[in-house]
Design a protein around this motif. Structure first.
Motif, short mmCIF file in Angstrom:
data_model
loop_
_atom_site.label_atom_id
_atom_site.label_comp_id
_atom_site.label_asym_id
_atom_site.label_seq_id
_atom_site.Cartn_x
_atom_site.Cartn_y
_atom_site.Cartn_z
N SER A 31 -8.07 -1.70 3.25
CA SER A 31 -9.25 -2.20 3.99
C SER A 31 -8.73 -3.15 4.91
CB SER A 31 -10.46 -2.25 3.60
OG SER A 31 -9.95 -3.55 2.66
N ILE A 32 -9.10 -3.14 6.44
CA ILE A 32 -8.58 -4.30 6.87
C ILE A 32 -9.62 -5.03 7.62
CG2 ILE A 32 -6.04 -2.67 7.96
CD1 ILE A 32 -8.04 -2.39 10.73
N GLU A 33 -9.37 -6.27 7.56
CA GLU A 33 -10.97 -6.94 8.13
C GLU A 33 -11.03 -7.04 9.55
OE1 GLU A 33 -10.44 -11.40 5.98
OE2 GLU A 33 -9.47 -11.45 8.76
N LYS A 34 -9.52 -6.75 10.84
CA LYS A 34 -10.82 -6.38 11.85
C LYS A 34 -9.17 -5.78 12.32
CE LYS A 34 -7.54 -10.41 12.30
NZ LYS A 34 -7.33 -11.95 13.00
N ALA A 35 -9.78 -4.53 13.69
CA ALA A 35 -9.21 -3.42 14.37
C ALA A 35 -7.77 -4.14 14.71
CB ALA A 35 -9.98 -3.90 15.59
N GLY A 36 -7.14 -3.48 14.72
CA GLY A 36 -5.85 -3.59 15.33
C GLY A 36 -4.66 -2.08 14.44
N ASN A 37 -3.98 -2.91 15.04
CA ASN A 37 -2.41 -1.69 14.19
C ASN A 37 -2.13 -2.55 12.77
OD1 ASN A 37 -2.16 0.16 16.73
ND2 ASN A 37 -0.67 -2.31 17.13
N VAL A 38 -1.69 -0.66 12.04
CA VAL A 38 -1.59 -1.39 10.63
C VAL A 38 -0.65 0.14 10.62
CG1 VAL A 38 -2.77 -0.03 8.39
CG2 VAL A 38 -4.36 -1.07 10.52
N SER A 39 0.31 -1.26 9.57
CA SER A 39 1.47 0.08 9.07
C SER A 39 1.81 0.04 7.76
CB SER A 39 2.79 -0.09 9.91
OG SER A 39 3.09 -2.07 9.47
N ILE A 40 2.39 1.13 6.69
CA ILE A 40 2.50 1.05 5.32
C ILE A 40 3.80 1.51 5.36
CG2 ILE A 40 1.88 1.78 3.51
CD1 ILE A 40 -1.17 1.48 4.16
N SER A 41 4.69 1.48 4.97
CA SER A 41 5.94 1.92 4.62
C SER A 41 5.54 1.58 3.49
CB SER A 41 6.79 1.24 5.67
OG SER A 41 6.37 1.19 6.49
N ILE A 42 7.68 2.94 2.69
CA ILE A 42 7.21 2.38 1.40
C ILE A 42 9.50 1.97 1.87
CG2 ILE A 42 8.76 4.16 -0.52
CD1 ILE A 42 5.44 4.37 0.28
N TYR A 43 9.64 1.49 -0.04
CA TYR A 43 11.16 1.15 1.07
C TYR A 43 11.57 0.68 -1.18
CZ TYR A 43 9.92 -1.26 4.92
OH TYR A 43 9.32 -1.81 5.71
N ASN A 44 12.61 1.66 -1.29
CA ASN A 44 13.44 1.77 -2.14
C ASN A 44 13.86 0.20 -2.58
OD1 ASN A 44 16.29 0.87 -1.41
ND2 ASN A 44 17.32 3.15 -0.82
N ILE A 45 14.45 0.02 -4.24
CA ILE A 45 14.27 -0.69 -4.52
C ILE A 45 15.91 -1.70 -3.45
CG2 ILE A 45 16.45 0.00 -5.82
CD1 ILE A 45 13.54 -2.09 -8.01
N MET A 46 16.74 -1.34 -2.91
CA MET A 46 17.34 -1.76 -2.17
C MET A 46 16.95 -2.81 -0.95
SD MET A 46 20.56 -1.68 -4.51
CE MET A 46 22.03 -2.01 -3.15
N GLY A 47 15.96 -2.27 -1.29
CA GLY A 47 15.28 -2.79 0.07
C GLY A 47 15.04 -1.84 1.68
N HIS A 48 16.12 0.21 1.39
CA HIS A 48 16.38 0.68 2.91
C HIS A 48 14.81 1.60 2.67
CE1 HIS A 48 19.66 0.39 1.23
NE2 HIS A 48 20.45 -0.41 2.55
N LYS A 49 14.15 1.04 4.01
CA LYS A 49 13.36 1.85 4.09
C LYS A 49 13.40 3.10 3.96
CE LYS A 49 10.18 0.77 8.17
NZ LYS A 49 9.82 0.69 9.20
N VAL A 50 12.15 4.18 3.16
CA VAL A 50 12.25 5.36 3.19
C VAL A 50 11.74 6.68 3.55
CG1 VAL A 50 11.65 6.87 0.70
CG2 VAL A 50 12.98 4.73 0.23
#
Length: 102
Positions: A31-50
């Motif tokens: 959930s978010i506190e105030k309106a705006g852009n939200v992103s959710i990303s998954i990263y591997n153990i090496m820190g690379h975006k999946v």
């Protein structure tokens, strides 16, 4: 004396994924506190975006839920391991860990 019960979230919140460990799908509530852009990303153990799971404008007061099917951005299944998911909205950033077991 007036008492008001709020049945909707009014804070930034990133829940633990469920189930964890998981195979092959897990769910993340937020959930978010105030309106705006939200992103959710998954990263591997090496820190690379999946994969980017969420990217867009959100309104407050709603419990959002997104599922990850353990595939990469190119729709290729990822391997067993530890992954991190990160939520960003304005100045708010939170990360959590999850485990994929195949």
């Amino acid at each position: 004396l007036l008492s008001i019960a709020l049945d909707f979230p009014i804070v930034f919140s990133l829940s633990d994924n469920f189930p964890n460990p998981f195979n092959p799908v897990t769910s993340i509530e937020y959930s978010i506190e105030k309106a705006g852009n939200v992103s959710i990303s998954i990263y591997n153990i090496m820190g690379h975006k999946v994969v980017d799971l969420v990217s867009g404008y959100h309104s407050p007061g709603i419990r959002y839920n997104v599922a990850w099917n353990s595939n990469s951005q190119s729709n290729i299944p990822v391997s067993t391991g530890i992954y991190f998911y990160e939520m960003r909205s304005g100045d708010y950033v939170e990360r959590k860990k999850m485990v994929l077991i195949k």
